[in-house]
Write a protein that holds these residues in place. Structure first.
Motif, PDB file in Angstrom:
ATOM      1  N   MET A  59      -4.845  13.196   9.730  1.00  0.00           N
ATOM      2  CA  MET A  59      -5.312  11.888   9.310  1.00  0.00           C
ATOM      3  C   MET A  59      -4.533  11.442   8.086  1.00  0.00           C
ATOM      4  O   MET A  59      -4.434  12.164   7.105  1.00  0.00           O
ATOM      5  N   ILE A  60      -3.960  10.249   8.173  1.00  0.00           N
ATOM      6  CA  ILE A  60      -3.235   9.637   7.068  1.00  0.00           C
ATOM      7  C   ILE A  60      -4.109   8.485   6.600  1.00  0.00           C
ATOM      8  O   ILE A  60      -4.464   7.616   7.392  1.00  0.00           O
ATOM      9  N   SER A  61      -4.480   8.488   5.341  1.00  0.00           N
ATOM     10  CA  SER A  61      -5.375   7.423   4.886  1.00  0.00           C
ATOM     11  C   SER A  61      -4.903   6.816   3.581  1.00  0.00           C
ATOM     12  O   SER A  61      -4.258   7.460   2.760  1.00  0.00           O
ATOM     13  N   GLU A  62      -5.215   5.556   3.446  1.00  0.00           N
ATOM     14  CA  GLU A  62      -5.002   4.815   2.210  1.00  0.00           C
ATOM     15  C   GLU A  62      -6.335   4.128   1.921  1.00  0.00           C
ATOM     16  O   GLU A  62      -6.572   2.992   2.341  1.00  0.00           O
ATOM     17  N   PRO A  63      -7.245   4.827   1.229  1.00  0.00           N
ATOM     18  CA  PRO A  63      -8.616   4.346   1.082  1.00  0.00           C
ATOM     19  C   PRO A  63      -8.738   2.963   0.449  1.00  0.00           C
ATOM     20  O   PRO A  63      -9.550   2.163   0.891  1.00  0.00           O
ATOM     21  N   LEU A  64      -7.939   2.675  -0.564  1.00  0.00           N
ATOM     22  CA  LEU A  64      -8.073   1.386  -1.240  1.00  0.00           C
ATOM     23  C   LEU A  64      -7.666   0.218  -0.346  1.00  0.00           C
ATOM     24  O   LEU A  64      -8.154  -0.897  -0.508  1.00  0.00           O
ATOM     25  N   ALA A  65      -6.778   0.458   0.595  1.00  0.00           N
ATOM     26  CA  ALA A  65      -6.355  -0.586   1.530  1.00  0.00           C
ATOM     27  C   ALA A  65      -7.197  -0.576   2.804  1.00  0.00           C
ATOM     28  O   ALA A  65      -7.056  -1.447   3.650  1.00  0.00           O
ATOM     29  N   GLY A  66      -8.059   0.443   2.945  1.00  0.00           N
ATOM     30  CA  GLY A  66      -8.889   0.543   4.138  1.00  0.00           C
ATOM     31  C   GLY A  66      -8.105   0.947   5.376  1.00  0.00           C
ATOM     32  O   GLY A  66      -8.497   0.662   6.493  1.00  0.00           O
ATOM     33  N   MET A  67      -6.981   1.628   5.190  1.00  0.00           N
ATOM     34  CA  MET A  67      -6.123   2.034   6.299  1.00  0.00           C
ATOM     35  C   MET A  67      -6.352   3.504   6.614  1.00  0.00           C
ATOM     36  O   MET A  67      -6.432   4.334   5.720  1.00  0.00           O
ATOM     37  N   ARG A  68      -6.477   3.797   7.913  1.00  0.00           N
ATOM     38  CA  ARG A  68      -6.592   5.186   8.358  1.00  0.00           C
ATOM     39  C   ARG A  68      -5.849   5.305   9.676  1.00  0.00           C
ATOM     40  O   ARG A  68      -6.058   4.527  10.597  1.00  0.00           O
ATOM     41  N   GLU A  69      -4.977   6.263   9.754  1.00  0.00           N
ATOM     42  CA  GLU A  69      -4.188   6.523  10.958  1.00  0.00           C
ATOM     43  C   GLU A  69      -4.437   7.972  11.358  1.00  0.00           C
ATOM     44  O   GLU A  69      -4.443   8.863  10.508  1.00  0.00           O
TER      45      GLU A  69
END
Length: 98
Positions: A59-69
């Motif tokens: 899981m690749i996530s960018e919590p502040l941008a709300g992105m999860r791959e």
């Protein structure tokens, strides 16, 4: 990069949703949420890959941008991890300098 289609039955979806609502160990809830996110209905895909043994989910996530791959691989090896890093840098963030 290999990707697999996860197709859940209605019973499996209900079981995962019940697990999330009931609470419990954090990693179980997180895995249930990932499986629900990866779920595709059979009518949306041409062919369905059924896997009956263990697979790893990166899981690749960018919590502040709300992105999860999420990327599903056959095993967790250094080679797959390097491929995930390349995918992250080349595909998800191609303009990043560092």
């Amino acid at each position: 990069m290999p990707r697999y289609i996860v197709t859940l039955t209605n019973d499996e979806i209900q079981e995962l949703k019940a697990l999330i609502q009931k609470g419990g160990k954090g990693y179980c809830i997180e895995l249930a949420q990932i499986l629900l996110k990866l779920n595709r209905k059979p009518d949306k895909v041409d062919s369905v890959y059924v896997r009956n043994d263990v697979a790893d989910v990166f899981m690749i996530s960018e919590p502040l941008a709300g992105m999860r791959e999420t990327v599903v691989t056959q095993t967790r090896t250094a080679l797959y991890f390097a491929e995930i890093l390349r995918y992250t840098s080349d595909t998800l963030y191609p303009r990043t300098e560092k």
